[in-house]
Design a protein around this motif. Structure first.
Motif, PDB file in Angstrom:
ATOM      1  N   CYS A 110       0.162   4.270   4.206  1.00 39.70           N
ATOM      2  CA  CYS A 110      -1.154   3.723   4.549  1.00 39.70           C
ATOM      3  C   CYS A 110      -1.036   2.353   5.194  1.00 39.70           C
ATOM      4  O   CYS A 110      -1.810   2.001   6.066  1.00 39.70           O
ATOM      5  CB  CYS A 110      -2.059   3.664   3.328  1.00 39.70           C
ATOM      6  SG  CYS A 110      -1.421   2.666   1.970  1.00 39.70           S
TER       7      CYS A 110
ATOM      8  N   GLY B  52      -4.791  -0.870  -0.578  1.00 44.42           N
ATOM      9  CA  GLY B  52      -5.435   0.435  -0.617  1.00 44.42           C
ATOM     10  C   GLY B  52      -6.448   0.576  -1.728  1.00 44.42           C
ATOM     11  O   GLY B  52      -7.199   1.549  -1.759  1.00 44.42           O
ATOM     12  N   THR B  53      -6.495  -0.374  -2.637  1.00 46.49           N
ATOM     13  CA  THR B  53      -7.432  -0.348  -3.754  1.00 46.49           C
ATOM     14  C   THR B  53      -8.442  -1.475  -3.662  1.00 46.49           C
ATOM     15  O   THR B  53      -9.635  -1.274  -3.856  1.00 46.49           O
ATOM     16  CB  THR B  53      -6.676  -0.437  -5.095  1.00 46.49           C
ATOM     17  OG1 THR B  53      -5.815   0.687  -5.222  1.00 46.49           O
ATOM     18  CG2 THR B  53      -7.649  -0.459  -6.264  1.00 46.49           C
TER      19      THR B  53
ATOM     20  N   ARG C 160     -13.263  -2.010  -2.764  1.00 40.55           N
ATOM     21  CA  ARG C 160     -12.236  -1.537  -1.844  1.00 40.55           C
ATOM     22  C   ARG C 160     -12.343  -2.184  -0.471  1.00 40.55           C
ATOM     23  O   ARG C 160     -11.382  -2.235   0.278  1.00 40.55           O
ATOM     24  CB  ARG C 160     -12.325  -0.022  -1.697  1.00 40.55           C
ATOM     25  CG  ARG C 160     -11.098   0.524  -1.001  1.00 40.55           C
ATOM     26  CD  ARG C 160     -11.177   1.989  -0.724  1.00 40.55           C
ATOM     27  NE  ARG C 160      -9.955   2.426  -0.069  1.00 40.55           N
ATOM     28  CZ  ARG C 160      -9.856   3.525   0.644  1.00 40.55           C
ATOM     29  NH1 ARG C 160     -10.893   4.297   0.796  1.00 40.55           N
ATOM     30  NH2 ARG C 160      -8.717   3.871   1.206  1.00 40.55           N
TER      31      ARG C 160
ATOM     32  N   ASN D  59      -3.726  -5.461   2.302  1.00 42.32           N
ATOM     33  CA  ASN D  59      -4.608  -4.451   1.712  1.00 42.32           C
ATOM     34  C   ASN D  59      -3.755  -3.450   0.941  1.00 42.32           C
ATOM     35  O   ASN D  59      -2.954  -2.716   1.538  1.00 42.32           O
ATOM     36  CB  ASN D  59      -5.388  -3.743   2.828  1.00 42.32           C
ATOM     37  CG  ASN D  59      -6.403  -2.748   2.302  1.00 42.32           C
ATOM     38  OD1 ASN D  59      -6.390  -2.369   1.132  1.00 42.32           O
ATOM     39  ND2 ASN D  59      -7.292  -2.308   3.167  1.00 42.32           N
TER      40      ASN D  59
ATOM     41  N   CYS E 163       0.876  -1.173   0.000  1.00 41.06           N
ATOM     42  CA  CYS E 163       0.000   0.000   0.000  1.00 41.06           C
ATOM     43  C   CYS E 163       0.908   1.216   0.000  1.00 41.06           C
ATOM     44  O   CYS E 163       1.491   1.562   1.027  1.00 41.06           O
ATOM     45  CB  CYS E 163      -0.923   0.008   1.212  1.00 41.06           C
ATOM     46  SG  CYS E 163      -2.195   1.287   1.121  1.00 41.06           S
TER      47      CYS E 163
ATOM     48  N   LEU F 265      -4.495   7.318  -3.853  1.00 39.24           N
ATOM     49  CA  LEU F 265      -5.123   7.280  -2.530  1.00 39.24           C
ATOM     50  C   LEU F 265      -5.191   8.663  -1.870  1.00 39.24           C
ATOM     51  O   LEU F 265      -4.653   8.882  -0.787  1.00 39.24           O
ATOM     52  CB  LEU F 265      -4.359   6.320  -1.607  1.00 39.24           C
ATOM     53  CG  LEU F 265      -4.203   4.887  -2.121  1.00 39.24           C
ATOM     54  CD1 LEU F 265      -3.319   4.085  -1.189  1.00 39.24           C
ATOM     55  CD2 LEU F 265      -5.560   4.231  -2.269  1.00 39.24           C
TER      56      LEU F 265
ATOM     57  N   SER G 173      -0.279  -1.976   4.482  1.00 39.42           N
ATOM     58  CA  SER G 173      -1.093  -3.061   3.937  1.00 39.42           C
ATOM     59  C   SER G 173      -1.322  -4.173   4.927  1.00 39.42           C
ATOM     60  O   SER G 173      -2.130  -5.066   4.697  1.00 39.42           O
ATOM     61  CB  SER G 173      -0.422  -3.653   2.692  1.00 39.42           C
ATOM     62  OG  SER G 173       0.771  -4.349   3.055  1.00 39.42           O
TER      63      SER G 173
END
Length: 912
Positions: free
Chosen positions: A88, A110-111, A136, A108, A84, A815, A90
């Motif tokens: 952010c 972010g998408t 998402r 994750n 990510c 993001l 992941s």
């Protein structure tokens, strides 16, 4: 009909301009972390070993929580991939299993939300296996897996079947649902749990129906016993207690007659049975875990009078015997085994939980050494040869790593990483769960003097225990992004008042005038480190000429000075305050209060006991609040000096409709609020209210049925912004179950409540969030095919809806977060490959997007967070790669920072 936007035909509203010439360079106000206790974060909670390398989730303070690796050398410790981008993070905390030399885990980006990923230990060899739950949100169920001969079994949720059993061979095409064991979107805890491999071709697991077996195929997956299997967490065990030894699945189960007692299963119905009824009274008689030692499996059971005993079994009823009745021992927990000893913790009343060991004989069973073991579980310990390595607190050094060979002389402290006993008193576990890597043990510890989580390794000797690498050496800071210790910035004139977390619970109050010398702590009475709570993504509210904040003592009001800081109300406060004009509403000791920042101007609303959200419209306030007789419903406060009145008991009686995602405005001279509310008939759906019972109604049953259309709301600065008024219409995000979460619009009538645009055609949805109004346009973050998550805007028409800028070109996501209109610009943070996550500004006149400053030069991220405007300044937190996350400010009114307009040259000052 839903309007679909063809991405290839939409004109790009503005393109990113890499220049930041239109803005002066932001500057760091002060390296606050050099003066106070830095954020020590959270250590890795699980490790997976692959080829002599440990893999774990960790953060370096720049990239958020990502996948890391270590071969127990400094040069061999690094981040595998920034999944990510930027800060952010992941990491979901779930590392699962290794199949054919490849690590599988949930992350994750972010998408896509949390999904199944794979890694061979290299950045290029790390990618998402499959988008199991499109959109998402991603999967919400991810549990420990089980590897069979050529397939990985795991539990997850695709958004259709609930938490169920899945399989993968490492490819997207080879990833599929094995069987919907509980048809429909069942609850999380109804699905597979305690998934364990019995042998190369067979695994066992439980669901709400009982014990199941699976060979990875639909036909080979079926129920073998209706016994209820206990998989509750024990210590830090992920997903429960069952253990497998020599092809036997040992667990504690309840057949509806005996309570939870020890059972075993070989994956067949005939081979599944109760081993012993340890508590014949019918109550449960179980403990954990099952450990193999000396040809037998040992486990602990609880009797009818709370007494704990140690038992062992060969897997048969006849071969199950009482080993150690242990009179006086009222608690027993098995830790682990070496070739010579089985270690367990026992409580004898004094000196507390201590380390015991047995060699398999009663004469060879007893206390090893009085240390003060505390709560230690099997996943807290590890072994090197015949040496047990475990955390303990001797009352002198705090909680540190110890070793034992089963003798008193051979049991001692390995290293005092955090000198003294202070942290042993404030944090329950300072060392992380250890991992065995070949002939050494890897663990994380708080290391003095910096007190950041640092990887250490040990061979079981004091001389062989040392730090591996200093991962977070330059990021001691208050780390405001996606952390439970979140900075709250608030402006007071040209000053910023903010919260700085401390080592222990609570935070300190700081004030800054934008200079290093003018940045200092503000004493707040007897508990200078007692601050905490509040919405981490919103500034503190202002009551008159003061700011309101929470402390362990109650509600504080401050003007940024010691003399101007006072305790208004004492008692336990709620987690958020609600602005209403120049007054603030909040909760203290389960009573809703209103204050103007003075003790005399503070009053209670006795009918209300909680507040969850609010929205103001023309000096009138809509509240989602609770009372003893109505539950959580919509209330209305018509004036600052008025009294809240119940608008409508949408869920009659003590039930709650739980109004959420409120947005309010004045429409045709009258207040209007749009919000989601829950009813048994429709689920969570959009409602509208003018503050009267007759004017409060359901707008539309967007998702027909009881499930409701309320979208998943991500935690973060964009998550609470899912509704906004633009003129006399309200925009909101809803999921109709067909097109996924998309943008809707309403004019306040059922017929005028319709889909607005379908940016991501099909069931996935573009999941808009961060709805922000500036200059009559609506700005939001959404995902579209081939574009990732980027910034969009609309003038309220479908033709006037367009992408603002594709900052991370192609399918990558920039993001955008912290959308903040100020001084003719929309400031926000966003990621681009060449700059990382940095501060950007959309000029609302020209439509151009500019990089304000590459604070952390190159592709590394400064990760700006918590943007707060204040009289010609923009305050925020960021890291330049050297100082960690610190307080920064951006001058927006030219060279002179104050007094220029007065002509008084004595007041002319410039930035440092």
């Amino acid at each position: 009909m839903r309007m679909k936007v063809a991405i290839t035909l939409v004109a790009v509203f503005a393109m990113s301009v890499p220049s930041s010439a239109q803005f002066p360079a932001p500057r760091m106000v002060k390296d606050i972390s050099s003066l106070w206790s830095p954020d020590f974060g959270v250590p890795p909670v699980s490790f997976v070993e692959l080829g002599g390398v440990a893999y774990f989730f960790n953060t370096d303070g720049k990239h958020g929580v990502e996948l890391w690796r270590s071969d127990l050398t400094e040069s061999g410790t690094w981040m595998v991939k920034d999944i990510c981008p930027g800060s952010c993070g992941s990491g979901t905390g779930m590392l699962t299993e290794v199949l054919d030399g490849v690590l599988y885990f949930f992350a994750n980006d972010g998408t896509h939300g949390a999904e199944l990923w794979r890694s061979d230990g290299t950045g290029l060899g790390t990618w998402m296996v499959a988008d199991i739950f499109p959109g998402r949100r991603g999967v919400t169920c991810y549990q420990q897996g089980a590897v069979l001969d050529d397939v990985l079994l795991f539990a997850t949720d695709d958004g259709v079947h609930g938490c169920e059993l899945w399989r993968t061979d490492g490819t997207s095409e080879g990833t599929s649902l094995v069987l919907d064991t509980v048809p429909g979107r069942n609850a999380y805890d109804a699905g597979p749990g305690g998934l364990r491999r019995i042998n190369g071709s067979l695994a066992a697991f439980r669901n709400e129906d009982g014990l199941w077996r699976s060979d990875g195929t639909k036909s080979g997956t079926y129920l073998i016993s209706s016994v209820e299997v206990d998989v509750q967490s024990y210590g830090s065990f992920i997903n429960g207690a069952p253990w497998v030894h020599d092809g036997i699945y040992y667990f504690f189960g309840d057949d509806g007659v005996h309570g939870f007692e020890p059972w075993r299963s070989d994956g067949t119905a005939a081979g599944t049975f109760l081993l012993v009824d340890a508590n014949p009274s019918g109550d449960s008689g179980y403990g954990r875990p099952f450990l193999k030692f000396g040809g037998a499996v040992y486990f602990a059971t609880e009797g009818a009078f709370g007494e704990w005993s140690l038992r062992r079994t060969d897997g048969t009823v006849a071969g199950t015997e009482l080993f150690l009745p242990a009179p006086g021992i009222v608690g027993t927990g098995l830790l682990g085994t070496t070739s010579t000893h089985l270690y367990f913790s026992a409580f004898t009343g004094s000196p507390g939980y201590e380390l015991w060991a047995t060699d398999g004989t009663l004469p060879g069973t007893g206390l090893v050494r009085e240390i003060n073991l505390g709560n230690v579980w099997p996943d807290h310990v590890s072994f090197v040869d015949n040496i047990l390595i475990f955390p303990a607190d001797d009352g002198i050094h705090g909680r540190e790593m110890w070793r034992s060979d089963g003798t008193e002389m051979g049991t001692y402290l390995l290293a005092d990483t955090a000198v003294g006993d202070e942290w042993g008193q404030t944090i329950s576990v300072l060392t992380s769960l250890p991992a065995k890597i070949e002939d050494r043990v890897l663990f994380f510890a708080l290391e003095a003097p910096d007190y950041n989580w640092t990887p250490w390794s040990s061979d079981g000797t004091m001389a062989g225990t040392a730090r591996v690498a200093l991962i977070d050496s330059e990021t001691s800071s208050f780390w405001p992004f996606y952390s439970r210790w979140m900075v709250d910035l608030g402006t007071l004139g040209r000053k910023a008042v903010f919260e700085v977390p401390t080592y222990g619970p609570g935070s300190q109050l700081w004030v800054s005038d934008g200079t290093s010398s003018g940045t200092q702590t503000v004493p707040v009475g007897g508990s200078p480190e007692s601050l905490g709570g509040g919405d981490p993504f919103s500034p503190w509210p202002r009551a008159g000429d003061k700011m309101l904040l929470q402390s362990s003592e109650g509600v504080l009001a401050t003007d940024g000075s010691e003399a101007g800081t006072e305790l208004l109300l004492t008692g336990d406060t709620s987690f958020s305050f609600h602005q209403f004009g120049d007054t603030v509403l909040g909760v203290v000791d389960n009573q809703v209060f209103q204050t103007d920042g003075t003790q005399g101007g503070s009053r209670f609303f006795p009918s209300l006991d909680s507040l969850s959200s609010s929205a103001e419209a023309g000096g009138q306030l809509f509240l989602a609040a609770s009372s003893a007789s109505t539950g959580n419903e919509l209330w209305f406060l018509e004036a600052v000096d008025g009294t809240p009145e119940l608008v409508l008991d949408i869920a009659p009686g003590v039930g709650s409709s739980s109004p959420s995602l409120l947005a309010a405005s004045v429409v045709n001279g009258d207040p209007r609020a749009v919000f989601f509310a829950r009813t048994d008939e429709h689920g969570d759906e959009p409602w509208i209210s003018d503050g009267t019972p007759s004017g409060t109604r359901l707008l539309r049953d967007v998702r027909v049925g009881t499930e409701g259309s309320k979208p998943w709301t991500p935690w973060g600065p964009n998550g609470s912004r899912m509704m906004a008024f633009v003129g006399d219409r309200a925009f909101f995000v809803a999921d109709d179950g067909i097109c996924g979460a998309e943008l809707w619009v309403t004019d306040g009538t059922p017929l005028g409540t319709v889909p607005f645009v379908d940016l991501y055609p099909g069931p996935i949805g573009s999941s808009p969030e961060g709805l922000t109004v500036a200059r009559g346009r609506l700005y939001f973050v959404a995902e579209a095919p081939g574009l990732g998550r980027e910034l969009w805007s609309t003038d309220g028409t479908t033709l006037g809806t367009s992408l603002v800028a594709d900052l991370n070109p192609g399918e990558g996501s920039s993001l955008p977060e912290f959308l903040t209109p100020y001084d003719g610009n929309l400031f926000f943070t966003a990621y681009a490959p060449e700059t990382g996550a940095e501060l950007r500004a959309l000029n609302l006149d020209s439509g151009q997007v500019a990089l304000v400053s590459d604070i952390n030069p190159g592709p590394e991220s400064s990760s700006p967070a918590t943007l707060v405007p204040g009289e010609g300044l923009l305050w925020f937190a960021a890291t330049d790669g050297e100082h960690g996350h610190e307080l920064w400010r951006l001058e927006l009114d030219g060279l002179f920072v104050d007094g220029f307009e007065t002509g008084d040259t004595k007041r002319w000052t410039t930035s440092e």
